[in-house]
Design an enzyme around this catalytic site. Structure first.
Site, PDB file in Angstrom:
ATOM      1  N   SER A  28     -19.166  16.478   7.634  1.00  0.00           N
ATOM      2  CA  SER A  28     -18.284  15.328   7.804  1.00  0.00           C
ATOM      3  C   SER A  28     -18.570  14.638   9.144  1.00  0.00           C
ATOM      4  O   SER A  28     -18.602  15.306  10.183  1.00  0.00           O
ATOM      5  CB  SER A  28     -16.839  15.805   7.736  1.00  0.00           C
ATOM      6  N   GLY A  29     -18.744  13.375   9.104  1.00  0.00           N
ATOM      7  CA  GLY A  29     -18.996  12.605  10.326  1.00  0.00           C
ATOM      8  C   GLY A  29     -20.457  12.543  10.710  1.00  0.00           C
ATOM      9  O   GLY A  29     -20.814  11.995  11.755  1.00  0.00           O
ATOM     10  N   THR A  66     -21.991   8.187   4.759  1.00  0.00           N
ATOM     11  CA  THR A  66     -21.523   6.918   4.176  1.00  0.00           C
ATOM     12  C   THR A  66     -22.277   5.739   4.783  1.00  0.00           C
ATOM     13  O   THR A  66     -22.706   4.827   4.075  1.00  0.00           O
ATOM     14  CB  THR A  66     -19.998   6.791   4.415  1.00  0.00           C
ATOM     15  N   ASN A  68     -13.906  12.745  11.685  1.00  0.00           N
ATOM     16  CA  ASN A  68     -14.491  11.427  11.428  1.00  0.00           C
ATOM     17  C   ASN A  68     -13.378  10.411  11.257  1.00  0.00           C
ATOM     18  O   ASN A  68     -12.449  10.635  10.492  1.00  0.00           O
ATOM     19  CB  ASN A  68     -15.343  11.538  10.135  1.00  0.00           C
ATOM     20  N   SER A  70     -13.525   9.127   7.413  1.00  0.00           N
ATOM     21  CA  SER A  70     -14.057  10.217   6.582  1.00  0.00           C
ATOM     22  C   SER A  70     -13.810   9.948   5.101  1.00  0.00           C
ATOM     23  O   SER A  70     -12.711   9.553   4.699  1.00  0.00           O
ATOM     24  CB  SER A  70     -13.363  11.516   7.016  1.00  0.00           C
ATOM     25  N   SER A  71     -14.868  10.144   4.321  1.00  0.00           N
ATOM     26  CA  SER A  71     -14.721   9.945   2.879  1.00  0.00           C
ATOM     27  C   SER A  71     -13.955  11.143   2.338  1.00  0.00           C
ATOM     28  O   SER A  71     -14.388  12.282   2.521  1.00  0.00           O
ATOM     29  CB  SER A  71     -16.097   9.882   2.205  1.00  0.00           C
ATOM     30  N   GLY A  76     -18.751  15.709   3.178  1.00  0.00           N
ATOM     31  CA  GLY A  76     -19.651  16.693   3.801  1.00  0.00           C
ATOM     32  C   GLY A  76     -19.036  18.084   3.882  1.00  0.00           C
ATOM     33  O   GLY A  76     -17.822  18.252   3.743  1.00  0.00           O
ATOM     34  N   GLU A 133     -17.339  21.200   5.082  1.00  0.00           N
ATOM     35  CA  GLU A 133     -16.201  21.152   5.997  1.00  0.00           C
ATOM     36  C   GLU A 133     -15.726  22.566   6.333  1.00  0.00           C
ATOM     37  O   GLU A 133     -15.461  23.364   5.433  1.00  0.00           O
ATOM     38  CB  GLU A 133     -15.062  20.388   5.325  1.00  0.00           C
TER      39      GLU A 133
HETATM   40  N1  ATP Z   1     -26.457   4.748  11.695  1.00  0.00           N
HETATM   41  C1  ATP Z   1     -25.337   4.686  12.372  1.00  0.00           C
HETATM   42  N2  ATP Z   1     -25.203   3.810  13.369  1.00  0.00           N
HETATM   43  C2  ATP Z   1     -24.062   3.728  14.082  1.00  0.00           C
HETATM   44  N3  ATP Z   1     -22.987   4.485  13.865  1.00  0.00           N
HETATM   45  C3  ATP Z   1     -23.061   5.387  12.889  1.00  0.00           C
HETATM   46  C4  ATP Z   1     -24.234   5.515  12.086  1.00  0.00           C
HETATM   47  N4  ATP Z   1     -23.990   6.491  11.194  1.00  0.00           N
HETATM   48  C5  ATP Z   1     -22.720   6.920  11.436  1.00  0.00           C
HETATM   49  N5  ATP Z   1     -22.170   6.261  12.438  1.00  0.00           N
HETATM   50  C6  ATP Z   1     -20.808   6.454  13.017  1.00  0.00           C
HETATM   51  O1  ATP Z   1     -20.326   7.673  12.602  1.00  0.00           O
HETATM   52  C7  ATP Z   1     -19.131   7.547  11.883  1.00  0.00           C
HETATM   53  C8  ATP Z   1     -19.100   8.535  10.744  1.00  0.00           C
HETATM   54  O2  ATP Z   1     -20.056   8.208   9.796  1.00  0.00           O
HETATM   55  P1  ATP Z   1     -19.802   8.400   8.242  1.00  0.00           P
HETATM   56  O3  ATP Z   1     -18.480   7.905   7.876  1.00  0.00           O
HETATM   57  O4  ATP Z   1     -20.956   7.807   7.589  1.00  0.00           O
HETATM   58  O5  ATP Z   1     -19.865   9.939   8.141  1.00  0.00           O
HETATM   59  P2  ATP Z   1     -19.880  10.772   6.807  1.00  0.00           P
HETATM   60  O6  ATP Z   1     -21.081  11.634   6.888  1.00  0.00           O
HETATM   61  O7  ATP Z   1     -19.770   9.869   5.660  1.00  0.00           O
HETATM   62  O8  ATP Z   1     -18.608  11.654   6.966  1.00  0.00           O
HETATM   63  P3  ATP Z   1     -17.652  12.156   5.820  1.00  0.00           P
HETATM   64  O9  ATP Z   1     -18.299  13.309   5.176  1.00  0.00           O
HETATM   65  O10 ATP Z   1     -16.477  12.550   6.607  1.00  0.00           O
HETATM   66  O11 ATP Z   1     -17.422  11.002   4.953  1.00  0.00           O
HETATM   67  C9  ATP Z   1     -19.110   6.135  11.373  1.00  0.00           C
HETATM   68  O12 ATP Z   1     -17.814   5.659  11.228  1.00  0.00           O
HETATM   69  C10 ATP Z   1     -19.847   5.421  12.482  1.00  0.00           C
HETATM   70  O13 ATP Z   1     -18.944   5.101  13.500  1.00  0.00           O
HETATM   71 MG    MG Z   2     -18.427   9.506   4.305  1.00  0.00          MG
END
Ligand code: ATP
Ligand code: MG
Length: 1081
Positions: free
Chosen positions: A107-108, A112, A157, A160-161, A387, A389
């Site tokens: 996660s994070g 996404t 996050n 977070s999805s 992700g 967790e």
């Molecule tokens: N390529 C990137 N450039 C800039 N910031 C990023 C990038 N990837 C992720 N982030 C930052 O990290 C945060 C978390 O990313 P994201 O929501 O994609 O995580 P995730 O893997 O989908 O987590 P989860 O499993 O909780 O959904 C985003 O809100 C953003 O602020």
């Molecule tokens: Mg996500």
């Protein structure tokens, strides 16, 4: 020329972990850190992309970058998620292979975001057009809607999805998007009613309250204040960097783009509001007579408002919160609900309402974005699932168990497909391959999903079992069945090894996941798996006068009462994960492995331990090892030859044969040991990264030389281009100048020509004009002449008929008459025929003046001619003599005038007839031309003595008058000159030639009355004498005469009256003889 680049160019650390040397966990992490520190967040393991979350926006997702990576080979540029997206899209479009992009990570870690980057890249590079753009826009805009309803702030996050999402994007044969299908996996619905500390409910609640207009809120019967709602945790209502109000507008806009109708949006918001209202319903116990507590709603205001929103009858809902109807074997039993049960029912309703709303949203979006059912579509699936967790500080529950199970499955598919693909490649290329050992998590998957003794199967069994079922009974079951399992740990399990493990509470069990050990608390597993909603509630919902509610609670329809238990949540999830896995296995996988650099959601921080942990559980080291066990690096022959051909003279600059042979020649030339590489069918495989680095080093050195060469050629080219440009410019300038000069010259010539032309034309025109004028004048003249002529003709013809002619006739006649009279008069009055007659009739008319004088002149000439024609020869001779005398003496000697009228007789003495001179005559041998008596002046006294003077043709003879005796005979040649005076005297001196015989006695001084005749004849005779010279005649009043020896001057003076009328001559002295001449003579 296209510039060939490679991920090996300007590499920070190592772009592809396969090339890492030496390979160890430390060097792996050091390499990730090194790249992360230099903003290189992407690193490859072969074709797998490792993505580090930068937690800040980097300038590497611009449209320019999209263009840079478009249609480029995977290893051509530095590692990027776009390279993977491009590779996937191109092999989908060009090789007709369905693709899936598997994004994993905790996660994070940025899953996404990565999925959105892939989608936006594909949208940017695929076809364009109005219809296609609409589809693209709808696909992209589905994200904000689902994120608003399915994402929430967690401690890990901020976005977070809280659901799993798999999106199939469908393309036509050209690669243009047609539509998509979204599948969602198990929303974490417990969050609706309760959020762990430091976390929030789903974004949409906060967005609605912050972003909706007052009017909307009023309609939804909501208050902007978050604190008014029990379901919204307050401690982190506002999240840094998250603008809920703006996001609400984005979501509304996205819903509109995706195709939600306005009333649909309204219904959705009403349900969201209803959930909030539902949370505010509180219960109080009311004691019943049977001693049981019955729940009653504390404040019905919220219930009322909620019922108004949903169009439900308040009493129906109120009853559903107080009673529960249980149907068993056609029997209905109604039991009361105590306060705890009422709260349970309320929360169950809220969770169900929200999760069903979310599923409805997905279905609705699918309706909008689904592609028309055509023939075959190409599909690209993007999987963004929650992700892995692990909560250390609080219990992990059923949701984490499900989430981690899903990740376990993904890891398995990753391991399987990666290895399979790797193996397949070696087989395909004909390379020898030996199996590599790796950890296969199938055993963990089996622990969870095994149909007989898997945890999920046992949970279901417990849930369906009659009798009392609690979480404890479930845990007991696990302790019995799974005790022996290597990855299952529990304090009370048969296996005694965990009896003393205090980190393992009694009500928990622990699973050794691929990503680490997770301690799950059994509490809530059964309930959550049952996902029970009292039928009274679902029926109450179905009764609502709200179209959406009816759709969400179809089981509430009394007509379709189904006594069968609905499938458990675990069962559903296992089933959908199974479908997903099967689906993924049919597609070509592309992996993005997301890594979280720190737990602080902060940029620039790289926590080694955290990264190391993720690297371990993601099996990245194994991934590299597997990749390197065979060959660390592989490259198709063409690009390999293209990259290294400068290292061998035979392949540089061009290799004409097949690329494979070129590579063989190259390797042989570089003496790379044979065991270091293998030749596949289309690729060369390099075993050790060192070999690659050796090649790269050689290439780098070679490039420097080539750079110098290129620099040299470039400089030459540049100078030449510059020169050519100058030359060209010079030609242009010269051409322009020449043109300008020629133009000027031309202008000058033209103006000169114009001048000449105008002059010529003027001249021609004038000439023409003259001619025309002349012609015209001629014509006029001709006309005039002819007119006159005709006039004349006519007049002539008719003249006789006119009196006007009489005048002229009379005039002519008069003139003729006058002329006649004049001539007749002239005839009668003609003067005499004597030439000396000067008379001439007077002119009768003035107009005859010219004729009159002309006639006079003509007449005189004619008279003279007549007179002359009457002359005899003798007379003619006389007149010639007279004429000669005039020439000699006229106006020179006074005597001449008196001689004119006297005829020259010549022989005055008639010598031939007079007998007295017979003797003398006979003495003359020539004819005597003149015979006269002259006075010979005596030299001494000046007295004259008469003498006879004879002139013959040859001589002058002086003879005595009386005797006739010749006194002197002078031949004419001895005579040089004759001197006479100017006066009227008869003196003349004959001067003799000195030295001649005649001159002995000296010159003769004579005097005669016929002096003029004597001198004239003497002159004529002298002139005709053949041997004599012209006789000079000297006329002057003083001349010298030679007397014997003396020269005497004879001087003529004007004589006084005393001398009378005669001429006297006196000797004055020896030298002077004075002759006095009377003035009257
Ligand atoms: N390529 C990137 N450039 C800039 N910031 C990023 C990038 N990837 C992720 N982030 C930052 O990290 C945060 C978390 O990313 P994201 O929501 O994609 O995580 P995730 O893997 O989908 O987590 P989860 O499993 O909780 O959904 C985003 O809100 C953003 O602020
Ligand atoms: Mg996500």
């Amino acid at each position: 020329m296209e510039v060939k680049t490679s991920l090996l160019d300007n590499m920070i650390g190592v772009g592809d972990m396969v090339l890492l040397e030496p390979l160890s966990e430390d060097s792996f992490i050091a390499n990730l850190r090194n790249r992360f520190d230099h903003n290189e967040i992407y690193t490859y393991i072969g074709s797998v992309v490792i993505s580090m979350n930068p937690y800040r926006s980097l300038p590497i997702f611009t449209p320019e970058k999209v263009e840079e990576y478009r249609n480029r080979n995977f290893y051509e540029l530095s590692p990027h998620i776009y390279a993977l997206a491009d590779e996937a899209y191109r092999s989908l479009r060009d090789q007709d292979k369905d693709q899936c992009i598997l994004i994993t990570g905790e996660s994070g870690a940025g899953k996404t975001e990565a999925s959105k980057l892939v989608m936006s890249y594909v949208a940017a590079v695929c076809g364009k057009g109005q219809e296609v753009n609409k589809v693209k826009e709808q696909l992209l805009q589905s994200n904000p809607v689902l994120e608003a309803f399915g994402n929430a702030k967690t401690v890990r996050n901020d976005n977070s999805s809280r659901f799993g999402k798999y999106m199939d994007i469908e393309f036509d044969f050209k690669g243009d998007p047609l539509g998509g299908v979204i599948s969602n996996y198990l929303l974490e619905k417990s969050r609706v009613v309760k959020q762990p500390r430091g976390e929030r409910n789903f974004h949409i609640f906060y967005q609605l309250l912050s972003g909706a207009s007052d009017d909307t809120l009023k309609k939804l019967k909501l208050d902007r204040d978050f604190s008014k709602y029990n379901y919204l945790s307050l401690d982190s209502a506002a999240v840094n960097g998250l603008d809920d109000a703006a996001n609400f507008r984005t979501v509304r806009n996205a819903m509109q783009i995706v195709g939600f109708m306005e009333d649909e949006v309204q219904s959705v918001l009403e349900l969201v509001a209803a959930v909030l209202k539902l949370g505010n319903i509180e219960f109080k116990p009311e004691s019943r007579c049977n001693g049981n507590d019955e729940s009653r709603i504390k404040d019905k205001n919220d219930l009322k408002e909620m019922c108004e929103l949903l169009g439900t009858e308040q009493t129906v809902l109120e009853r559903a919160f107080s009673y529960r109807t249980v149907e068993a074997k056609q029997e209905k039993v109604c039991t009361t609900l105590n306060v705890a049960q009422a709260y349970y029912a309320r929360d169950a309703l809220a969770k169900n309402l929200y999760s069903r709303l979310f599923s409805w949203l997905v279905t609705r979006i699918n309706e909008s974005i689904k592609a028309a059912p055509k023939s075959r579509h190409k599909v690209m699936g993007v999987l963004d699932i929650y992700g892995f967790e692990i909560f250390e500080d609080r219990e992990n529950s059923f949701e984490q168990f499900i989430i981690n199970y899903c990740n376990e499955k993904l890891q398995q598919i990753f391991i399987e497909l990666t290895l399979r693909e790797e193996q397949e490649e070696y087989v395909r290329e004909g390379i020898e391959w030996t199996n590599i050992e790796y950890f296969n998590n199938a055993i963990i998957c089996d622990l969870i999903e095994n149909h007989q003794n898997g945890i999920l199967a046992m949970l279901d069994e417990e849930c369906l079992r009659p009798g009392t079922v609690t979480d404890e009974t479930f845990l007991d079951k696990l302790n019995t069945i799974c005790a022996e399992h290597l990855h299952f740990e529990s304090r009370l399990s048969k296996s005694s090894k965990f009896l003393t493990d205090h980190s393992l509470p009694h009500n928990c069990f622990r699973i050794q996941h691929y990503a680490g050990k997770v301690l799950y608390r059994a509490e809530g597993f059964v309930d959550k798996n049952n996902d029970l909603l009292y039928r009274d509630l679902s029926q109450a919902m179905y009764k609502a006068n709200h179209s959406l509610m009816k759709q969400l609670f179809p089981e509430g329809n009394p007509a379709k009462v189904n006594l069968k238990r609905p499938p458990t949540a675990g069962f559903q999830f296992r089933h959908s994960v199974g479908t997903l896995m099967r689906n993924l296995q049919t597609k070509n996988p592309n992996y993005i492995r997301c890594i979280k650099p720190n737990d602080k959601k902060a940029s620039h921080i790289f926590t080694d331990s955290l990264v190391c942990h993720q690297v371990r559980y993601l099996g990245l080291m194994e991934n590299v090892r597997v990749r390197r066990a065979g060959y660390a690096f592989r490259q198709a022959y063409e690009p390999c030859l293209e990259r290294y051909k400068m290292l061998c003279k035979r392949t540089w600059p061009h290799w004409r044969g097949p690329a494979r042979e070129g590579v063989e020649v190259l390797m042989a030339d570089l003496t790379v040991p044979a065991e270091e590489f293998s030749y596949g069918r289309s690729k060369v495989f390099i075993r050790n990264p060192r070999t690659l680095f050796f090649l790269e080093e050689r290439r780098r050195q070679c490039l420097q030389d080539l750079a110098t060469l290129i620099q040299k050629i470039y400089r030459g080219w540049k100078c030449r281009s510059h020169f050519l440009l100058l030359k060209k410019s010079q030609i242009v300038v010269a051409a322009w100048y020449r043109r300008y000069a020629q133009q000027n010259k031309y202008k000058r010539i033209k103006s000169a020509t114009t001048v000449v032309q105008s002059y010529t034309r003027g001249w021609q025109a004038r000439k023409l004009l003259r001619e025309l004028k002349y012609q015209k004048r001629c014509e006029e003249a001709v006309t005039t002449i002819s007119a006159y002529w005709h006039g004349t003709q006519v007049r002539r013809e008719y003249r006789k008929f006119f009196r006007a002619n009489a005048g002229k006739k009379i005039y002519n006649f008069t003139i003729q008459r006058i002329m006649q009279k004049y001539f007749l008069g002239l005839k009668s009055t003609m003067p005499s025929m004597s030439p000396i007659d000067k008379s001439w009739p007077v002119k009768p008319y003035l107009f005859l003046d010219g004729v009159h004088s002309d006639l006079r002149r003509i007449f005189h000439l004619w008279r003279c001619k007549k007179y002359r024609s009457e002359f005899t020869e003798e007379k003619k001779a006389v007149f010639e003599e007279k004429l000669e005398a005039s020439e000699i003496f006229k106006d020179k000697k006074a005597l001449y005038a008196s001689s004119v009228s006297q005829p020259f007789m010549g022989d005055y003495l008639e010598i031939s007839k007079n007998p007295k001179y017979q003797k003398l005559n006979s003495a003359m041998d020539e004819k005597v031309l003149l015979a006269d008596v002259v006075n010979k002046i005596n030299r001494a006294n000046g007295k004259g003595t008469a003498r006879i003077f004879l002139l013959t043709k040859n001589s002058v003879v002086l003879a005595d008058q009386k005797t006739g005796q010749v006194k002197a005979s002078v031949p004419l040649p001895d005579l040089t000159s004759v001197s006479v005076s100017t006066q009227s005297d008869g003196f003349f001196a004959l001067k003799l030639k000195e030295g001649s015989a005649s001159a002995i006695k000296g010159d003769f001084l004579l005097s005669s009355e016929h002096l003029i005749e004597i001198i004239t004849k003497l002159h004529r005779t002298g002139a005709t004498a053949a041997d004599s010279e012209q006789l000079n005649i000297d006329i002057s009043d003083e001349f010298l005469v030679q007397f014997k020896h003396d020269k005497v001057c004879v001087k003529f003076i004007q004589g006084g009256p005393k001398n009378g009328n005669s001429v006297s001559c006196k000797r004055k002295n020896n030298r002077l003889l004075e002759v006095s001449v009377p003035s009257t003579v």
